[in-house]
Write a protein that holds these residues in place. Sequence first.
Motif, PDB file in Angstrom:
ATOM      1  N   ALA A   1       0.829  -1.206   0.000  1.00 39.16           N
ATOM      2  CA  ALA A   1       0.000   0.000   0.000  1.00 39.16           C
ATOM      3  C   ALA A   1       0.861   1.254   0.000  1.00 39.16           C
ATOM      4  CB  ALA A   1      -0.937  -0.014   1.204  1.00 39.16           C
ATOM      5  N   ARG A   2       1.937   1.248   0.791  1.00 39.89           N
ATOM      6  CA  ARG A   2       2.803   2.437   0.848  1.00 39.89           C
ATOM      7  C   ARG A   2       3.536   2.648  -0.475  1.00 39.89           C
ATOM      8  NH1 ARG A   2       6.259   2.284   6.306  1.00 39.89           N
ATOM      9  NH2 ARG A   2       6.482   0.098   5.725  1.00 39.89           N
ATOM     10  N   ALA A   3       3.980   1.557  -1.089  1.00 38.11           N
ATOM     11  CA  ALA A   3       4.643   1.684  -2.394  1.00 38.11           C
ATOM     12  C   ALA A   3       3.673   2.212  -3.444  1.00 38.11           C
ATOM     13  CB  ALA A   3       5.216   0.339  -2.823  1.00 38.11           C
ATOM     14  N   ALA A   4       2.427   1.717  -3.420  1.00 38.81           N
ATOM     15  CA  ALA A   4       1.424   2.178  -4.378  1.00 38.81           C
ATOM     16  C   ALA A   4       1.076   3.644  -4.151  1.00 38.81           C
ATOM     17  CB  ALA A   4       0.170   1.311  -4.280  1.00 38.81           C
ATOM     18  N   LEU A   5       1.039   4.054  -2.879  1.00 39.02           N
ATOM     19  CA  LEU A   5       0.773   5.460  -2.563  1.00 39.02           C
ATOM     20  C   LEU A   5       1.862   6.357  -3.141  1.00 39.02           C
ATOM     21  CD1 LEU A   5      -0.726   7.724  -1.050  1.00 39.02           C
ATOM     22  CD2 LEU A   5       0.602   7.127   0.985  1.00 39.02           C
ATOM     23  N   TRP A   6       3.114   5.958  -3.002  1.00 45.46           N
ATOM     24  CA  TRP A   6       4.223   6.762  -3.519  1.00 45.46           C
ATOM     25  C   TRP A   6       4.186   6.837  -5.042  1.00 45.46           C
ATOM     26  CZ3 TRP A   6       6.948  10.639  -2.948  1.00 45.46           C
ATOM     27  CH2 TRP A   6       8.208  10.814  -3.530  1.00 45.46           C
ATOM     28  N   VAL A   7       3.817   5.726  -5.686  1.00 50.16           N
ATOM     29  CA  VAL A   7       3.685   5.730  -7.147  1.00 50.16           C
ATOM     30  C   VAL A   7       2.586   6.702  -7.574  1.00 50.16           C
ATOM     31  CG1 VAL A   7       3.039   4.349  -9.163  1.00 50.16           C
ATOM     32  CG2 VAL A   7       4.592   3.405  -7.462  1.00 50.16           C
TER      33      VAL A   7
ATOM     34  N   GLY B   1      12.789   1.731 -27.854  1.00 43.10           N
ATOM     35  CA  GLY B   1      13.302   1.138 -26.629  1.00 43.10           C
ATOM     36  C   GLY B   1      12.677   1.667 -25.366  1.00 43.10           C
ATOM     37  N   VAL B   2      11.569   2.408 -25.487  1.00 40.55           N
ATOM     38  CA  VAL B   2      10.872   2.951 -24.319  1.00 40.55           C
ATOM     39  C   VAL B   2       9.580   2.168 -24.133  1.00 40.55           C
ATOM     40  CG1 VAL B   2       9.836   4.983 -23.261  1.00 40.55           C
ATOM     41  CG2 VAL B   2      11.846   5.232 -24.741  1.00 40.55           C
ATOM     42  N   GLY B   3       9.512   1.369 -23.075  1.00 40.77           N
ATOM     43  CA  GLY B   3       8.327   0.566 -22.815  1.00 40.77           C
ATOM     44  C   GLY B   3       7.371   1.263 -21.876  1.00 40.77           C
ATOM     45  N   LEU B   4       6.289   0.562 -21.568  1.00 42.11           N
ATOM     46  CA  LEU B   4       5.311   1.108 -20.638  1.00 42.11           C
ATOM     47  C   LEU B   4       5.907   1.193 -19.240  1.00 42.11           C
ATOM     48  CD1 LEU B   4       2.071  -0.801 -21.757  1.00 42.11           C
ATOM     49  CD2 LEU B   4       2.841   1.479 -22.441  1.00 42.11           C
ATOM     50  N   GLY B   5       5.659   2.313 -18.565  1.00 38.74           N
ATOM     51  CA  GLY B   5       6.205   2.518 -17.225  1.00 38.74           C
ATOM     52  C   GLY B   5       5.689   3.815 -16.642  1.00 38.74           C
ATOM     53  N   MET B   6       6.436   4.378 -15.731  1.00 41.04           N
ATOM     54  CA  MET B   6       6.014   5.606 -15.067  1.00 41.04           C
ATOM     55  C   MET B   6       5.847   6.751 -16.062  1.00 41.04           C
ATOM     56  SD  MET B   6       5.086   7.261 -12.407  1.00 41.04           S
ATOM     57  CE  MET B   6       5.478   6.111 -11.082  1.00 41.04           C
ATOM     58  N   PHE B   7       6.743   6.843 -17.037  1.00 40.34           N
ATOM     59  CA  PHE B   7       6.661   7.915 -18.025  1.00 40.34           C
ATOM     60  C   PHE B   7       5.344   7.862 -18.785  1.00 40.34           C
ATOM     61  CE2 PHE B   7       7.284   9.200 -22.492  1.00 40.34           C
ATOM     62  CZ  PHE B   7       7.532  10.549 -22.304  1.00 40.34           C
ATOM     63  N   THR B   8       4.935   6.679 -19.237  1.00 42.29           N
ATOM     64  CA  THR B   8       3.693   6.559 -20.003  1.00 42.29           C
ATOM     65  C   THR B   8       2.478   6.817 -19.115  1.00 42.29           C
ATOM     66  OG1 THR B   8       3.753   4.157 -19.639  1.00 42.29           O
ATOM     67  CG2 THR B   8       4.684   4.986 -21.701  1.00 42.29           C
TER      68      THR B   8
ATOM     69  N   PHE C   1      -4.034   0.737 -18.780  1.00 44.66           N
ATOM     70  CA  PHE C   1      -3.544   0.542 -20.148  1.00 44.66           C
ATOM     71  C   PHE C   1      -2.173   1.171 -20.385  1.00 44.66           C
ATOM     72  CE2 PHE C   1      -8.069  -0.115 -20.662  1.00 44.66           C
ATOM     73  CZ  PHE C   1      -8.136  -1.141 -21.585  1.00 44.66           C
ATOM     74  N   THR C   2      -1.725   2.033 -19.490  1.00 50.68           N
ATOM     75  CA  THR C   2      -0.457   2.727 -19.726  1.00 50.68           C
ATOM     76  C   THR C   2       0.644   2.328 -18.758  1.00 50.68           C
ATOM     77  OG1 THR C   2      -1.222   4.599 -18.375  1.00 50.68           O
ATOM     78  CG2 THR C   2      -1.574   4.736 -20.754  1.00 50.68           C
ATOM     79  N   ALA C   3       0.310   1.589 -17.693  1.00 48.80           N
ATOM     80  CA  ALA C   3       1.322   1.186 -16.713  1.00 48.80           C
ATOM     81  C   ALA C   3       1.974  -0.123 -17.140  1.00 48.80           C
ATOM     82  CB  ALA C   3       0.699   1.042 -15.328  1.00 48.80           C
ATOM     83  N   GLY C   4       3.265  -0.184 -17.007  1.00 48.14           N
ATOM     84  CA  GLY C   4       3.987  -1.403 -17.328  1.00 48.14           C
ATOM     85  C   GLY C   4       4.061  -2.338 -16.134  1.00 48.14           C
ATOM     86  N   PRO C   5       4.776  -3.441 -16.262  1.00 45.32           N
ATOM     87  CA  PRO C   5       4.940  -4.378 -15.146  1.00 45.32           C
ATOM     88  C   PRO C   5       5.620  -3.701 -13.950  1.00 45.32           C
ATOM     89  CG  PRO C   5       5.645  -5.367 -17.224  1.00 45.32           C
ATOM     90  CD  PRO C   5       5.413  -3.916 -17.496  1.00 45.32           C
ATOM     91  N   GLY C   6       5.082  -3.952 -12.769  1.00 45.44           N
ATOM     92  CA  GLY C   6       5.664  -3.390 -11.554  1.00 45.44           C
ATOM     93  C   GLY C   6       5.180  -2.004 -11.210  1.00 45.44           C
ATOM     94  N   ILE C   7       4.383  -1.365 -12.074  1.00 41.65           N
ATOM     95  CA  ILE C   7       3.826  -0.044 -11.795  1.00 41.65           C
ATOM     96  C   ILE C   7       2.409  -0.230 -11.266  1.00 41.65           C
ATOM     97  CG2 ILE C   7       3.200   2.200 -12.735  1.00 41.65           C
ATOM     98  CD1 ILE C   7       6.176   1.721 -12.669  1.00 41.65           C
ATOM     99  N   GLU C   8       2.219   0.057 -10.000  1.00 41.55           N
ATOM    100  CA  GLU C   8       0.919  -0.135  -9.359  1.00 41.55           C
ATOM    101  C   GLU C   8       0.578   1.102  -8.538  1.00 41.55           C
ATOM    102  OE1 GLU C   8      -1.170  -3.965  -7.329  1.00 41.55           O
ATOM    103  OE2 GLU C   8       0.509  -3.122  -6.191  1.00 41.55           O
ATOM    104  N   THR C   9      -0.409   1.849  -9.002  1.00 37.05           N
ATOM    105  CA  THR C   9      -0.869   3.013  -8.247  1.00 37.05           C
ATOM    106  C   THR C   9      -1.812   2.558  -7.138  1.00 37.05           C
ATOM    107  OG1 THR C   9      -2.729   3.364  -9.747  1.00 37.05           O
ATOM    108  CG2 THR C   9      -0.659   4.497 -10.274  1.00 37.05           C
ATOM    109  N   LEU C  10      -2.159   3.485  -6.264  1.00 37.30           N
ATOM    110  CA  LEU C  10      -3.010   3.131  -5.129  1.00 37.30           C
ATOM    111  C   LEU C  10      -4.398   2.653  -5.567  1.00 37.30           C
ATOM    112  CD1 LEU C  10      -2.784   2.971  -2.093  1.00 37.30           C
ATOM    113  CD2 LEU C  10      -3.721   5.280  -1.936  1.00 37.30           C
ATOM    114  N   PRO C  11      -5.076   3.310  -6.511  1.00 35.52           N
ATOM    115  CA  PRO C  11      -6.368   2.769  -6.962  1.00 35.52           C
ATOM    116  C   PRO C  11      -6.252   1.371  -7.541  1.00 35.52           C
ATOM    117  CG  PRO C  11      -6.150   5.053  -7.647  1.00 35.52           C
ATOM    118  CD  PRO C  11      -4.812   4.639  -7.111  1.00 35.52           C
ATOM    119  N   ILE C  12      -5.185   1.095  -8.293  1.00 34.67           N
ATOM    120  CA  ILE C  12      -5.019  -0.252  -8.844  1.00 34.67           C
ATOM    121  C   ILE C  12      -4.737  -1.252  -7.732  1.00 34.67           C
ATOM    122  CG2 ILE C  12      -3.497  -1.681 -10.271  1.00 34.67           C
ATOM    123  CD1 ILE C  12      -3.327   0.516 -12.255  1.00 34.67           C
TER     124      ILE C  12
END
Length: 285
Positions: free
Chosen positions: A75-81, A146-153, A228-239
């Motif tokens: 939960a804390r990691a998702a909050l920071w994301v 070479g830019v995949g889905l992640g925080m930037f997207t 649809f825009t988050a890559g593997p390992g990117i998990e926001t609090l709502p998700i």
Amino acid sequence: MRSAASDQPVRSPAVQLSRSARIALRVAAGCGFAAIYVPLALVLVNSFNSDRSASWPPSGLTLHWWSVAWGSEGARAALWVSVKAGLGATAIALLLGTLIAFAVARHRFFGRDAISFVVVLPIALPGIVTGIALNSAFSTVLEPLGVGLGMFTVVVGHATFCIVVVFNNVVARLRRTSGSYEEAAMDLGANTFRAFADVTFPLVRSALLAGGLLAFALSFDEIVVTTFTAGPGIETLPIWIFNNMTRPQQAPVVNVVAAVLVLLSVLPIYVAQRLSADTATESRI
């Protein structure tokens, strides 16, 4: 329109409603508010429910689940994301939304109305349509580079609809503010940047802050576009909430996190509403 004998504006008489119409209006408003806020209140109450199954009425009240949620690494990691994504999207929205608002409100050019429509359109589109479109665009354009889905997207995806609230707030403020202020400053010797810093920015400051707070709140609560825009390992609090709400052992913690999310969303929206009201009051003075 003003009367000849006074500088006060002529106001149209208020519409008088019958007693039965007022009662019906109040009942309808009460039902509407109840449908919106009673479920939110139940989430808050269930976060203190001592029963893991969230039975109703609560068998007791406890702060245990709040301490468990505080110790949840996920939960804390998702909050920071969510915070990082919201700040990034808000920064982009403030920059682009403000620039577009100044272009539309202060200049006349071919296609001005079309630009206004294109800027506002993303907030009206269904989130799943925006998400699919962005996922397809990122896969086609960025992956070959070479830019995949992640925080930037995620940040870019959130910025597409956050720009709208900043644009609407700033352009509304600019349309209520005469451009003669900047012209007067320039006539007195100020260059463009000095006129903006000393005259224009103080006039639109509250609108910028209100738009930024609303943009952050929108980004913080977003789930469809993020999916649809988050890559593997990117998990926001709502998700994180969505992924854990069906797990029986996590139900009390999810209620706590959802309650915190509601409180965090209310604060910026309340402040933005107060700032918008103050801005409207200033423009009438």
